[in-house]
Design an enzyme around this catalytic site. Structure first.
Site: not given
Length: 306
Positions: A267-270
């Protein structure tokens, strides 16, 4: 679920669009979709599909999702589910329908209903009571990584300095679950998932499209679901993300949801930055956030130039 392939093909052929490059691209994607439809009961890989149309795996993944709204893997799952339901309507036994549609096991077909859509918040509030969570640790270019999964999918990906601290963090997230280390003989899928994510982090391989067992509030789930749609190499601000999910005033809540994401990278919150372009926060450190963004943008430039 995308349009049936036959309808999509007809739309491509009947469109008056004279942009040959666009037509060629859509024709390739329809070809892949048709191949998936006719081979849905077989194990298909992103690399194998990409070879058919001469694209890199990451570029096929991005273009397919842009065109149809889902990844090739999710499309195959949907096709299999359609075949499974049709088999049941035709009077086939449940087990016969499962294997004929290509799922391979009872647990896989019943898990599809929850694929990438998460679980009810009450399941998370229960602390994982009655569940078995299997984990594995592996060193990566970003440091030691732990991945854990329920029978529905990956529920935890985090980075840390030691296996003991990562396991403690996992147990804190799911205090009532039974947490076990992953012996390959009992959980080969998890070992393969860890390897695939490690290759993505350490070697620039495409981000694996794995089943996710996401747990959170309705708002958090909405944020995480939108993050899954952002293509590798792209970024947006917290305020832009809030606007995208029709909650323009919920910027702080969006930032909080990103901070509470327990499934790092997948889950690419970056990919969410401050409004001024600064990195903002990151649960696993800004150095890791910058490294992930740099690697993805480098790969995007390579794909766009191929």
């Amino acid at each position: 679920m995308p349009l049936p392939v036959e309808q999509e093909m007809r739309a491509v052929l009947e469109s008056g669009d004279d942009r040959q490059e666009g037509d060629s691209r859509m024709t390739r994607l329809v070809r892949i979709a048709h191949y998936i439809e006719t081979h849905a009961d077989e194990p298909l890989t992103l690399a194998g599909l990409a070879t058919i149309v001469g694209l890199s795996p990451s570029r096929l993944q991005r273009q397919f999702k842009e065109a149809f709204g889902v990844s090739p893997k999710a499309y195959q799952d949907a096709v299999r589910m359609r075949y499974f339901k049709q088999s049941l309507k035709n009077g086939d036994k449940v087990t016969d329908a499962i294997f004929a549609s290509g799922f391979g096991s009872v647990s896989r077909v019943y898990g599809e209903a929850h694929r990438n859509i998460g679980m009810p918040p009450r399941a998370y509030r229960a602390g994982g009571e009655g569940e078995v969570i299997v984990y594995a640790c592996r060193p990566t270019s970003l440091g030691l990584m732990a991945m854990a999964a329920t029978d529905r999918g990956v529920c935890f990906v985090q980075f840390g300095d030691s296996e003991s601290s990562l396991v403690s963090g996992l147990k804190a997230e799911f205090p009532k679950a039974e947490v076990r280390a992953s012996p390959a003989r009992n959980a080969p899928e998890l070992d393969a998932w860890v390897e695939a994510l490690d290759q993505h982090i350490s070697q620039g391989a495409p981000r694996p499209d794995l089943p996710l067992d996401m747990r959170g509030t309705a708002f958090q789930m909405k944020v995480w679901q939108f993050l899954l749609s952002i293509r590798e190499g792209d970024v947006l601000s917290y305020s832009e993300l809030a606007a995208k999910i029709d909650k323009p005033k919920a910027v702080r809540a969006v930032a909080s949801a990103c901070g509470k994401n327990r499934i790092g990278v997948l889950i690419p919150c970056h990919r969410v930055l401050r409004g001024d372009g600064g990195l903002g926060g990151y649960r696993w450190g800004l150095e890791r956030k910058r490294a992930l963004l740099d690697a993805e943008q480098k790969q995007q430039r390579a794909d766009d130039g191929s």
